[in-house]
Every structure is written in C-alpha cells, then in structure tokens.
Design a protein around this motif. Structure first.
Motif, short mmCIF file in Angstrom:
data_model
loop_
_atom_site.label_atom_id
_atom_site.label_comp_id
_atom_site.label_asym_id
_atom_site.label_seq_id
_atom_site.Cartn_x
_atom_site.Cartn_y
_atom_site.Cartn_z
N GLN A 1 45.62 70.74 91.42
CA GLN A 1 45.50 70.56 89.99
C GLN A 1 44.19 69.93 89.71
OE1 GLN A 1 48.63 69.07 87.81
NE2 GLN A 1 48.08 70.14 85.92
N ALA A 2 43.89 68.71 90.30
CA ALA A 2 42.53 68.29 89.90
C ALA A 2 41.55 68.01 91.29
CB ALA A 2 42.94 66.63 89.55
N ASP A 3 40.38 68.35 91.19
CA ASP A 3 39.87 68.19 92.14
C ASP A 3 39.60 66.69 92.48
OD1 ASP A 3 36.91 67.03 90.83
OD2 ASP A 3 37.10 69.01 89.87
N ASP A 4 39.05 66.14 93.69
CA ASP A 4 39.06 64.67 93.92
C ASP A 4 38.10 64.04 93.37
OD1 ASP A 4 37.00 65.31 95.78
OD2 ASP A 4 37.66 64.21 97.33
N GLY A 5 37.02 64.79 92.60
CA GLY A 5 35.91 63.88 91.81
C GLY A 5 34.70 63.50 92.71
N THR A 6 34.84 64.02 94.30
CA THR A 6 33.85 63.65 95.27
C THR A 6 33.01 65.20 95.46
OG1 THR A 6 35.10 61.95 95.96
CG2 THR A 6 33.31 62.88 97.43
N ARG A 7 31.75 64.82 95.62
CA ARG A 7 31.13 65.90 96.21
C ARG A 7 30.88 65.97 97.64
NH1 ARG A 7 28.18 68.75 92.33
NH2 ARG A 7 26.51 69.09 93.79
N HIS A 8 31.39 67.18 98.10
CA HIS A 8 31.34 66.95 99.86
C HIS A 8 30.30 67.90 100.11
CE1 HIS A 8 35.34 64.94 99.94
NE2 HIS A 8 35.57 65.57 98.65
N GLU A 9 29.79 67.74 101.45
CA GLU A 9 29.30 68.63 102.21
C GLU A 9 30.37 69.55 102.69
OE1 GLU A 9 26.19 67.09 104.95
OE2 GLU A 9 25.26 66.22 103.53
N TRP A 10 29.88 70.75 103.32
CA TRP A 10 30.81 71.69 103.78
C TRP A 10 31.68 71.27 104.78
CZ3 TRP A 10 31.15 76.20 107.47
CH2 TRP A 10 32.05 76.80 107.20
N LYS A 11 31.22 70.68 105.75
CA LYS A 11 32.25 70.12 107.03
C LYS A 11 33.08 69.38 106.27
CE LYS A 11 31.42 67.62 111.05
NZ LYS A 11 30.50 66.96 112.01
N GLU A 12 32.55 68.24 105.43
CA GLU A 12 33.59 67.33 104.85
C GLU A 12 34.63 68.00 104.05
OE1 GLU A 12 31.05 64.84 102.86
OE2 GLU A 12 30.08 63.81 104.63
N ALA A 13 34.29 69.21 103.28
CA ALA A 13 34.90 69.69 102.51
C ALA A 13 36.20 70.57 103.18
CB ALA A 13 34.45 70.95 101.63
N LEU A 14 35.83 71.19 104.32
CA LEU A 14 36.98 71.92 105.04
C LEU A 14 37.97 70.65 105.70
CD1 LEU A 14 34.56 73.99 107.39
CD2 LEU A 14 36.42 74.86 106.00
N ALA A 15 37.41 69.59 105.85
CA ALA A 15 38.29 68.67 106.78
C ALA A 15 39.21 67.83 105.41
CB ALA A 15 37.40 67.43 107.32
N TYR A 16 38.72 68.00 104.51
CA TYR A 16 39.20 67.09 103.32
C TYR A 16 40.51 68.13 102.99
CZ TYR A 16 40.57 66.28 98.54
OH TYR A 16 41.52 65.87 97.43
N CYS A 17 40.40 69.41 102.88
CA CYS A 17 41.48 70.26 102.38
C CYS A 17 42.49 70.40 103.69
CB CYS A 17 41.27 71.59 102.21
SG CYS A 17 40.21 71.71 100.49
N GLU A 18 42.15 70.40 104.87
CA GLU A 18 43.11 70.16 106.01
C GLU A 18 43.80 68.96 106.14
OE1 GLU A 18 43.73 72.77 108.10
OE2 GLU A 18 42.26 74.28 107.19
N GLY A 19 43.24 68.00 105.68
CA GLY A 19 44.04 66.70 105.73
C GLY A 19 44.60 66.28 104.56
N LEU A 20 44.72 67.14 103.43
CA LEU A 20 45.26 66.88 102.04
C LEU A 20 46.72 66.85 102.36
CD1 LEU A 20 44.75 66.16 99.01
CD2 LEU A 20 44.91 68.54 98.63
N ASP A 21 47.44 65.93 101.81
CA ASP A 21 48.91 65.84 101.41
C ASP A 21 49.34 65.66 100.15
OD1 ASP A 21 51.73 65.32 101.53
OD2 ASP A 21 51.71 64.41 103.61
N LEU A 22 49.63 66.82 99.44
CA LEU A 22 49.94 66.71 98.05
C LEU A 22 51.12 67.63 97.59
CD1 LEU A 22 48.63 66.11 95.22
CD2 LEU A 22 47.32 68.26 95.32
#
Length: 388
Positions: free
Chosen positions: A264-285
C-alpha cells in the motif's frame, strides 16, 4: 530459475498456507495482464547472465517470474485476436503518420474483418501488446527487434526517418496539464521501436481543444504536432484497463481486476535497482513473504491516467515523496540499454531538449522510461512498490 504462471502462482500461495483460497480465479479477471515476455537476466553491466538463484544478488528480475504468456490468433482477415485480453486488433497498421484527431477519425471509419466498431486503443490496451524482448540496435550491431510480436502483427520501421520513430497513438489524453510547454494538449502513446510510453502533443490547445495557436511545439494550426502511427482495436472499451481496488487493512491493496496484491505504501527510500530487487524479495507484509518487484506491465496497470492531479495513482495507495521524485522501479530491464531498467513515472516525467536549461514535465505522469535516457532527468535510484 523460478517460472510461475499467473494461475499457478495464485494456487501455489494457497497451497503453501499463505491463503485459505486463491485470491481470484483466473477466469474472473477483467483486466488480465499479458506477460512482458522478457526471457533473459542481465548483470549491472548489461551482460546476459544465468538468472541468479534465490538469495543471490540481482535475484527477482522480470525473466524469473513468468506470468500469462501472450497468445494471439491471426484470423486471416486482417485482424488478430488477443486470447488473453479478448481484444481484437488490426493486423497491419496504417503506413501514414496521423495527427491525433485524424487517428481517431481513421479508426472510427475503419471497416475491417466484418466489423465497424474500431477505435484508437487506450494506453493500457496498447501497452498490453508490448513485448520486452525488443531492442533497437545500431546498424553495425545487427537487426533491431521491435517491441511487438512480429510473428502475428505487421510492423515496419519508418523509411527515411530515425529508426526509433515508431510511436503509436493511444486515445488516453494527458489530463494533468499541458505538455512540453505553454498550452499544448497531450495524448499518450507507446513506441514499438524503442519501448517507451510518453505523451505527445496533439496539436490542440489543452484548455479549449481547438487547434493550438501558440508559438513553440506544436505551432500555428497544429502543423507542428508530431504525427504518430495508429493500430486500431475493437472490443469493450469500458472493461480492460479498469482496476478494482480494495484496501485490506494490513498494509496491502488487492486488485480484483488483475488478481494482484500491492504494497500500500512505498517505504520512502530511494533504492538502486539491485537494492530494489532485494528489498521486495525480503519484504514480509500482511502475513506474506512472497513479494517481488513488479514488471513493467504490472506496475503500469495501477497508473491512474484519468486523475487530474499528481500522483497518478488511486488514493488507497500511499506516496511518500514529492511530485518530482515519483519514479518507481520495475523488474524489467530495458532492451536498448540492458544495464538499466524500466521505471514507471507517477509524478512529473522530467526531461528537456538539448537547448533547454530547465527540466519540465515533458512525457507526462504515467510515462514509462528507462532509468537513464538522453535528455531525461537521471534516475540512478528510485522508489519501490512491491507486488505479489
């Protein structure tokens, strides 16, 4: 490499205990998304690689999640049926570039395949045809591949023009303000030569709908407006591309039209692409841990093109940044510059011409660009909104 179809993904979640039942039955979807068809993974230098394993860097790229594959039937009467969306398409588009109003008239007058209910497609309908195996190569690098399946659709690069000039009109007007400068009305289009969504000047005044009389682009009576190609569509115009959102009170939003669930809400952080992939793969929501970075078509599906203000997204979603930074990553790498990935712009799509000093909302909120593009504002890090 994890290959999961749209239907089997929903079933797998249910069987794993994530849900007591599938989110939605595939046959109930009113806005089924056609896969991008991207089938390769790339490293940060743009070199093709074996797709990473779970937990490895760069895991979660578009090619590792396969949705509903494109499925077309050539009806051998000048039309092509999309068996996923149910839309009927003109197989061979007009060879002429048409101004926006002329494109509308052309489709309305078309008599093809025994039907006369042809029209210019919406931007979401047009984008359903995008095939992200495309790439626009320099002549010395080989033959380019259009961003459309040429085994069923006719496509040709414009003769005597720049190879990347493969813009096609949609009927979706840019309602959030004038484009380029001054009072110009814009309409979105997709470029099947270089794989971008942007807004193009119609030659009409944004405020009156009359031919533009301002100086600049377009000029005079609209003669300076860029003409685009058009591929007409037939089918119910009130169904495909229309979302059905529900907030789940757990930080997620479900879309019954596409069968997808969103952060529902983005996490408010600007990520580089590599970090963006890892962020979503690690998300528990919301009790789920199978989140991923959306592909280009998935993320574009939640753009609200009818909204007259920015951000171009439903109020059920939360946006944390200001209007000049609302570029969101997708998992889809860009065919022409494989070291970069596509972004969907929910705020100002900032760009400028070579002789301009300041960026402006040139391409329109709802544009799809890549994370670096000539004249665009540089996008080395972007926001993230995950999907499952």
């Amino acid at each position: 490499m994890r290959l999961i179809s749209h239907t089997s993904l929903i079933s797998a979640i249910a069987l794993s205990g994530g849900l007591s039942a599938p989110l939605y039955a595939a046959e109930d979807l009113t806005y089924p998304l056609v896969d991008t068809m991207q089938d390769q993974c790339f490293d940060l230098a743009g070199e093709a690689i074996t797709c990473p394993a779970t937990g490895e860097a760069l895991y979660g790229q578009d090619a590792q999640y396969t949705g509903t594959a494109s499925d077309y039937t050539d009806n051998e009467n000048g039309t092509v049926t999309d068996n996923v969306t149910g839309l009927l398409w003109q197989k061979t588009p007009t060879d002429d570039r048409l101004k926006y109003a002329d494109a509308i008239g052309y489709c309305e007058a078309l008599d093809l395949g025994g039907r006369t209910d042809w029209r210019v497609p919406s931007i979401k309908e047009l984008y359903s045809l995008a095939d992200f195996r495309g790439e626009l190569l320099r002549p010395e690098e080989g033959e380019p591949t259009p961003y459309i399946d040429t085994s069923v659709f006719d496509f040709s690069y414009p003769e005597g023009q720049m190879a990347f000039a493969g813009q096609y009109w949609s009927s979706t007007l840019y309602v959030k303000g004038p484009v380029i400068n001054g009072r110009n009305q814009g309409a979105f289009g997709f470029n099947f030569a270089d794989g971008h969504i942007k807004s193009y000047g119609t030659g009409l005044d944004f405020y009156t709908g009359a031919p533009s009389t301002q100086s600049g682009l377009p000029t005079g009576d609209g003669q300076g407006a860029p003409g685009n190609f058009v591929r007409c569509v037939a089918g119910d115009s009130d169904v495909y591309g229309v979302n059905s959102f529900t907030a789940n009170d757990d930080g997620t939003v479900s879309d019954a039209a596409t069968g997808l669930m969103w952060q529902q809400a983005d996490d408010g952080t600007r990520h580089e692409w590599k970090e963006a992939l890892a962020y979503c793969e690690g998300l528990d929501l919301g009790g789920y841990d199978d989140w991923r970075l959306p592909d280009s078509k998935e993320l574009q599906s939640i753009v609200d093109y009818n909204r007259t203000s920015i951000p171009a997204i439903d109020d059920l979603f939360e946006v944390t940044q200001d209007s000049e930074t609302l570029d969101y990553w997708t998992s889809t790498t860009f065919g022409d510059i494989k070291s970069h990935a596509n972004v969907i712009v929910f705020g100002l799509a900032l760009s400028k011409s070579a002789d301009q000093d300041e960026y402006m909302d040139w391409h329109g909120s709802g544009a799809q660009r890549c994370s670096i593009n000539a004249c665009d504002i540089d996008r080395p890090d972007n926001l993230v909104r995950c999907v499952r």
